[in-house]
Design an enzyme around this catalytic site. Sequence first.
Site, short mmCIF file in Angstrom:
data_model
loop_
_atom_site.label_atom_id
_atom_site.label_comp_id
_atom_site.label_asym_id
_atom_site.label_seq_id
_atom_site.Cartn_x
_atom_site.Cartn_y
_atom_site.Cartn_z
N THR A 133 30.11 41.66 35.59
CA THR A 133 31.21 43.03 35.77
C THR A 133 31.13 43.40 33.92
OG1 THR A 133 33.71 42.05 34.66
CG2 THR A 133 32.13 40.32 34.47
N ASP A 134 32.38 44.22 33.72
CA ASP A 134 31.73 44.36 32.48
C ASP A 134 32.31 44.34 31.38
OD1 ASP A 134 34.59 45.19 32.66
OD2 ASP A 134 34.47 48.05 32.18
N GLU A 135 33.48 43.19 31.73
CA GLU A 135 33.73 42.60 30.64
C GLU A 135 32.91 41.15 29.66
OE1 GLU A 135 37.49 40.32 31.65
OE2 GLU A 135 37.59 41.92 33.05
N TYR A 158 37.18 33.64 31.70
CA TYR A 158 36.61 34.13 32.90
C TYR A 158 35.56 34.61 32.28
CZ TYR A 158 35.16 38.93 35.80
OH TYR A 158 34.67 39.32 36.69
N LYS A 162 31.21 34.79 33.64
CA LYS A 162 30.16 35.43 33.84
C LYS A 162 29.30 35.75 33.08
CE LYS A 162 30.82 37.49 37.68
NZ LYS A 162 30.58 37.53 38.85
P1 NAD Z 1 38.10 37.39 45.16
O1 NAD Z 1 38.72 37.34 44.08
O2 NAD Z 1 38.87 38.60 45.79
O3 NAD Z 1 37.47 36.93 45.89
C1 NAD Z 1 36.06 35.90 45.51
C2 NAD Z 1 35.56 35.40 46.57
O4 NAD Z 1 34.84 34.35 46.81
C3 NAD Z 1 36.93 34.46 47.59
O5 NAD Z 1 36.29 35.36 48.78
C4 NAD Z 1 36.10 33.73 47.27
O6 NAD Z 1 37.34 32.17 48.57
C5 NAD Z 1 35.16 32.79 46.85
N1 NAD Z 1 34.95 32.35 46.45
C6 NAD Z 1 35.13 31.30 45.49
N2 NAD Z 1 34.62 30.32 45.06
C7 NAD Z 1 33.93 30.12 46.04
C8 NAD Z 1 33.25 28.99 46.25
N3 NAD Z 1 32.94 27.87 45.14
N4 NAD Z 1 31.90 29.13 46.49
C9 NAD Z 1 32.38 30.20 48.14
N5 NAD Z 1 33.08 30.92 47.54
C10 NAD Z 1 33.79 30.84 46.77
O7 NAD Z 1 37.22 38.89 43.68
P2 NAD Z 1 36.61 40.48 43.44
O8 NAD Z 1 37.73 40.82 43.21
O9 NAD Z 1 36.05 41.13 45.46
O10 NAD Z 1 35.49 40.24 42.68
C11 NAD Z 1 33.82 39.72 43.37
C12 NAD Z 1 32.69 40.01 42.55
O11 NAD Z 1 32.57 41.19 41.69
C13 NAD Z 1 32.66 39.15 41.37
O12 NAD Z 1 31.84 37.92 41.03
C14 NAD Z 1 33.82 39.22 40.20
O13 NAD Z 1 33.39 38.87 38.90
C15 NAD Z 1 32.83 41.07 40.18
N6 NAD Z 1 33.49 42.28 39.71
C16 NAD Z 1 35.16 42.13 39.98
C17 NAD Z 1 35.37 43.06 39.58
C18 NAD Z 1 36.89 43.61 40.31
O14 NAD Z 1 37.59 44.98 39.59
N7 NAD Z 1 37.37 42.91 40.88
C19 NAD Z 1 34.83 43.79 38.86
C20 NAD Z 1 33.36 43.54 38.87
C21 NAD Z 1 32.91 42.38 39.07
O1 DAU Z 2 36.39 44.98 34.28
C1 DAU Z 2 36.46 44.23 35.63
C2 DAU Z 2 37.11 43.22 35.62
O2 DAU Z 2 38.38 44.00 35.71
C3 DAU Z 2 36.33 41.88 36.78
O3 DAU Z 2 36.06 41.34 36.37
C4 DAU Z 2 37.80 41.34 36.83
O4 DAU Z 2 37.43 40.83 38.08
C5 DAU Z 2 39.12 42.07 37.45
O5 DAU Z 2 39.95 41.07 38.05
C6 DAU Z 2 39.88 42.56 36.47
O6 DAU Z 2 39.87 42.51 35.18
P1 DAU Z 2 41.90 43.01 34.18
O7 DAU Z 2 41.76 41.96 33.09
O8 DAU Z 2 40.83 44.43 34.02
O9 DAU Z 2 42.30 43.18 35.82
P2 DAU Z 2 43.69 42.95 35.81
O10 DAU Z 2 44.11 44.39 36.98
O11 DAU Z 2 44.41 41.59 35.62
O12 DAU Z 2 44.42 43.92 34.73
C7 DAU Z 2 43.87 44.85 34.12
C8 DAU Z 2 45.22 45.59 32.82
O13 DAU Z 2 46.60 45.17 33.22
C9 DAU Z 2 44.21 44.48 32.12
O14 DAU Z 2 44.89 44.96 30.72
C10 DAU Z 2 45.65 43.52 32.13
C11 DAU Z 2 46.80 44.50 31.90
N1 DAU Z 2 48.30 44.18 33.42
C12 DAU Z 2 47.74 42.74 34.88
C13 DAU Z 2 48.55 42.36 35.55
C14 DAU Z 2 48.24 41.91 36.35
C15 DAU Z 2 49.33 43.72 33.42
O15 DAU Z 2 50.02 45.02 32.15
N2 DAU Z 2 50.72 43.58 33.54
C16 DAU Z 2 49.49 42.63 35.05
O16 DAU Z 2 50.57 41.88 35.65
#
Ligand code: NAD
Ligand code: DAU
Length: 352
Positions: A133-135, A158, A162
Site C-alpha cells: 500500500t501507499d500508506e 495498519y 504493511k
Molecule cells: P480485504 O480485507 O478485502 O481482503 C483480505 C483477504 O485476506 C480476505 O479474503 C481475508 O479472508 C484474507 N485473509 C485475512 N487474513 C488471512 C490469513 N491469516 N490467512 C489467509 N487469508 C487471510 O483486503 P483488500 O482491500 O482486498 O486488500 C488486499 C491487499 O491489498 C492487502 O494486502 C492490502 O494491504 C493491499 N492494498 C489494499 C488497498 C485498498 O485500497 N483496499 C490498496 C493498496 C493495497
Molecule cells: O491507500 C491505500 C489504503 O486505502 C489501503 O492500504 C487500505 O487497505 C484501504 O483500507 C484504504 O485505507 P483508507 O484508510 O484510506 O481507506 P478508508 O476507506 O477506510 O477511508 C478513506 C478516507 O475516508 C479516509 O480519509 C478516512 C475517511 N472515512 C472513512 C470511513 C470508513 C470517513 O470519513 N468516514 C468513514 O466512515
Amino acid sequence: MSITDSKILITGGAGFIGSHVVRRFIKTGKYQVINLDKLTYAGNLENLRDIEKNPNYEFVKGDICDFEFIKSLFKKYDFHGVVHLAAESHVDRSITNPMEFIQTNVVGTVSLLNAAKEAWQDKKNRRFYHVSTDEVYGSLGDDGLFTETTPYDPKSPYSASKASSDHFVRAYGNTYGFPFVISNCSNNYGPNHFPEKLIPLMIHNIKNRKPLPVYGKGENVRDWLYVEDHARAIELIFEKGNDGETYNIGGFNEWKNIDLVNLLCDIMDSKLGNAKGTSRELITYVKDRAGHDLRYAIDASKLNKELGWKPSLQFEEGLEKTVDWYFENEQWLDDVTSGDYLKYYDENYSNR
Ligand code: NAD
Ligand code: DAU
C-alpha cells in the site's frame, strides 16, 4: 523475467482486490490458480462464484500464519509464483486491534516467505509478488507525490504492519537472493468492496437513509483507482516487472473526502430518482480517525514508462459502475451487512 504457463498461489483471493486478481489470472487461461484464504469477515466466496468451477481454479481454506500447513501446500503444488494479498486491511480496525494486524500482515507474510524460500531451492523461474500500500510512505502535505524512493514513514498500526512486511520481503531478497517484486498502490474502489471502507459504506448508508459519517472536516485526500485497473497492473508487474523492483500504482485521481461523498450522493440521487441534494442531507461530521493521514497521492510514472500501464477509467465512470454493481447485488450487500457487521458498525460509529 517472464512467468507464464505456471502454477500460482494467490493469497487473500476471496477478498476485495484478491477476487479481481484471481479472476484476471484465471481469464488469461495461462495459469493454474490456487486461492488460499482464511475467510475472515472480509473474505467471501460469493466474490468468485462465476469462476469457481473453472478447471484451472482451486480454493483452499487456510491461514497464512500456519507455517506447517503453508509448507505442505508448497510441497503439494510446487508453485512457480505467489501473489500475496492476504492481510488485515482496514485502518480503523488496526487502531482498535493492532495485534491481529501484526499477526497476519507481518507473521503471516514471513511464514509465506519462509515456506517459499525453503521450497524454491533452484530460484529459477520463480517469483514472490507482495501486494502493498501507499500508506507505508506516511502522509503528504498539500504538495508532492509518493515515488518509489520516498522514505517509509508509516503512521497507523495498519501501515506499520504493511511497512514491516515490505521490509521483510526486501530483506529476504537481499539476504537469500530471494526472487521478489513489490507494488504499493493507492485507494481502490469497485465491486466486492466490504462496506466498512468509505465508498461502499456511503453507498450502503445512502440506500438505507442512514447518516453518512465523514471523519473530521472531510478534508483528507485520497487517490482513487478502480480495482480492475489495479488487478491489471498486478498481472503486468507479475509477468513483466523486474526482479527486486518496487512499482507504485495510483489513479492520478485525488479527491477530498467531502467532495467525493457529495459526488456519490448526487450519483445515488439520480439513480434513486431523488431530488438533487436529498442524500447530501445525510452527511454527518463525526470524530476524526486517530492519527488520520492527511493526504496520499501516487506518482505512477515508473509503471507507465517501463510497462505502459495507466488507469483506464475516469472516476465518475468508475463510481457509476460501482454504484450499479451494488444496486444489482443487493443480496451480497444484505449478506455482508448482517450478523457481526451490525455489531462492528454500532461499536465503531455509536461513540463517534
Ligand atoms: P480485504 O480485507 O478485502 O481482503 C483480505 C483477504 O485476506 C480476505 O479474503 C481475508 O479472508 C484474507 N485473509 C485475512 N487474513 C488471512 C490469513 N491469516 N490467512 C489467509 N487469508 C487471510 O483486503 P483488500 O482491500 O482486498 O486488500 C488486499 C491487499 O491489498 C492487502 O494486502 C492490502 O494491504 C493491499 N492494498 C489494499 C488497498 C485498498 O485500497 N483496499 C490498496 C493498496 C493495497
Ligand atoms: O491507500 C491505500 C489504503 O486505502 C489501503 O492500504 C487500505 O487497505 C484501504 O483500507 C484504504 O485505507 P483508507 O484508510 O484510506 O481507506 P478508508 O476507506 O477506510 O477511508 C478513506 C478516507 O475516508 C479516509 O480519509 C478516512 C475517511 N472515512 C472513512 C470511513 C470508513 C470517513 O470519513 N468516514 C468513514 O466512515
